[in-house]
Enzyme design. Structure first.
Site, PDB file in Angstrom:
ATOM      1  N   CYS A  31       0.547   7.639   1.457  1.00 16.03           N
ATOM      2  CA  CYS A  31       0.120   7.130   1.020  1.00 16.03           C
ATOM      3  C   CYS A  31      -0.689   7.036  -0.127  1.00 16.03           C
ATOM      4  O   CYS A  31      -1.157   7.034  -1.327  1.00 16.03           O
ATOM      5  CB  CYS A  31      -0.610   5.228   1.406  1.00 16.03           C
ATOM      6  SG  CYS A  31       1.237   4.704   2.212  1.00 16.03           S
ATOM      7  N   ILE A  81       5.964  -2.161   6.792  1.00 13.25           N
ATOM      8  CA  ILE A  81       7.244  -4.034   7.347  1.00 13.25           C
ATOM      9  C   ILE A  81       7.671  -2.459   8.286  1.00 13.25           C
ATOM     10  O   ILE A  81       8.183  -1.293   7.255  1.00 13.25           O
ATOM     11  CB  ILE A  81       8.088  -3.473   6.146  1.00 13.25           C
ATOM     12  CG1 ILE A  81       8.090  -4.645   4.662  1.00 13.25           C
ATOM     13  CG2 ILE A  81       9.720  -3.734   6.364  1.00 13.25           C
ATOM     14  CD1 ILE A  81       9.090  -4.831   4.059  1.00 13.25           C
ATOM     15  N   GLU A  82       8.394  -2.998   9.677  1.00 14.79           N
ATOM     16  CA  GLU A  82       7.993  -1.663  10.491  1.00 14.79           C
ATOM     17  C   GLU A  82      10.003  -1.954  10.709  1.00 14.79           C
ATOM     18  O   GLU A  82      10.409  -2.530  10.254  1.00 14.79           O
ATOM     19  CB  GLU A  82       7.408  -2.177  11.568  1.00 14.79           C
ATOM     20  CG  GLU A  82       5.972  -1.713  11.102  1.00 14.79           C
ATOM     21  CD  GLU A  82       5.132  -2.261  12.674  1.00 14.79           C
ATOM     22  OE1 GLU A  82       5.194  -2.593  13.346  1.00 14.79           O
ATOM     23  OE2 GLU A  82       3.744  -1.666  12.125  1.00 14.79           O
ATOM     24  N   GLU A  98       0.656  -0.402   0.963  1.00 12.93           N
ATOM     25  CA  GLU A  98       0.573   0.328  -0.205  1.00 12.93           C
ATOM     26  C   GLU A  98       2.069   0.538  -0.953  1.00 12.93           C
ATOM     27  O   GLU A  98       2.301   0.472  -2.355  1.00 12.93           O
ATOM     28  CB  GLU A  98      -0.365   1.950  -0.263  1.00 12.93           C
ATOM     29  CG  GLU A  98      -2.004   1.386   0.127  1.00 12.93           C
ATOM     30  CD  GLU A  98      -1.612   1.526   2.089  1.00 12.93           C
ATOM     31  OE1 GLU A  98      -0.675   0.896   3.127  1.00 12.93           O
ATOM     32  OE2 GLU A  98      -2.740   1.710   2.906  1.00 12.93           O
TER      33      GLU A  98
END
Ligand code: THU
Length: 133
Positions: free
Chosen positions: A89, A43-44, A55
């Site tokens: 992540c 999600i940018e 992740e």
């Protein structure tokens, strides 16, 4: 839930990715020890650095639902080689995954690299490292 089914879920959730900037969808599917699957997509944001990887979305959804024990994680993207998770992540995974937790990295050509948490991020900074000697 076997490895291939988990990978299918990671690929499927790529369609929910919000990626107007990179146009690079990533999907993740996290299997809990209790047998539940949590999926996540990247999600940018127009302020690029506040974007979140697939992740972490999957892991944070699971944690916020009270799940803390995980068996495996599948990650998928349309890459040449199985997609390597970013360093942030890996650090988040190492907070919640055992050293032996399996991470299945894949692409859309069905190239799969199954790797343990320990191999993905050796010598990670852990809770115990916060203790003074
Ligand atoms: N991205 C992920 O979601 N996971 C990865 O493992 C690698 C990178 C995202 C971050 C950003 O939205 C886009 O892919 C390009 O870097």
């Amino acid at each position: 839930m076997n490895k291939n089914d988990l990978i299918k879920k990671a690929i499927k959730i790529m369609e929910r990715a919000y990626v107007p900037y990179s146009k690079f969808p990533v999907g993740a599917a996290l299997l809990t020890k209790s047998g539940k699957v949590y999926t996540g997509c990247n999600i940018e944001n127009a302020a690029y650095p506040v974007s979140c990887c697939a992740e972490r979305v999957a892991i944070f959804k699971a944690i916020s639902d009270g799940e803390h024990h995980f068996t495996s994680l599948a990650v998928a993207a349309d890459t040449k080689r199985p997609v390597p998770p970013c360093g942030s992540c890996r650090q988040v995974m190492s907070e919640f995954f055992d050293a032996s937790t399996e991470i299945h990295l894949t692409n859309l050509n069905n190239d799969i690299n199954s790797i343990s948490m320990e191999a993905l991020l050796p010598f990670s900074f852990q809770q115990e490292d916060l203790n003074k000697q």
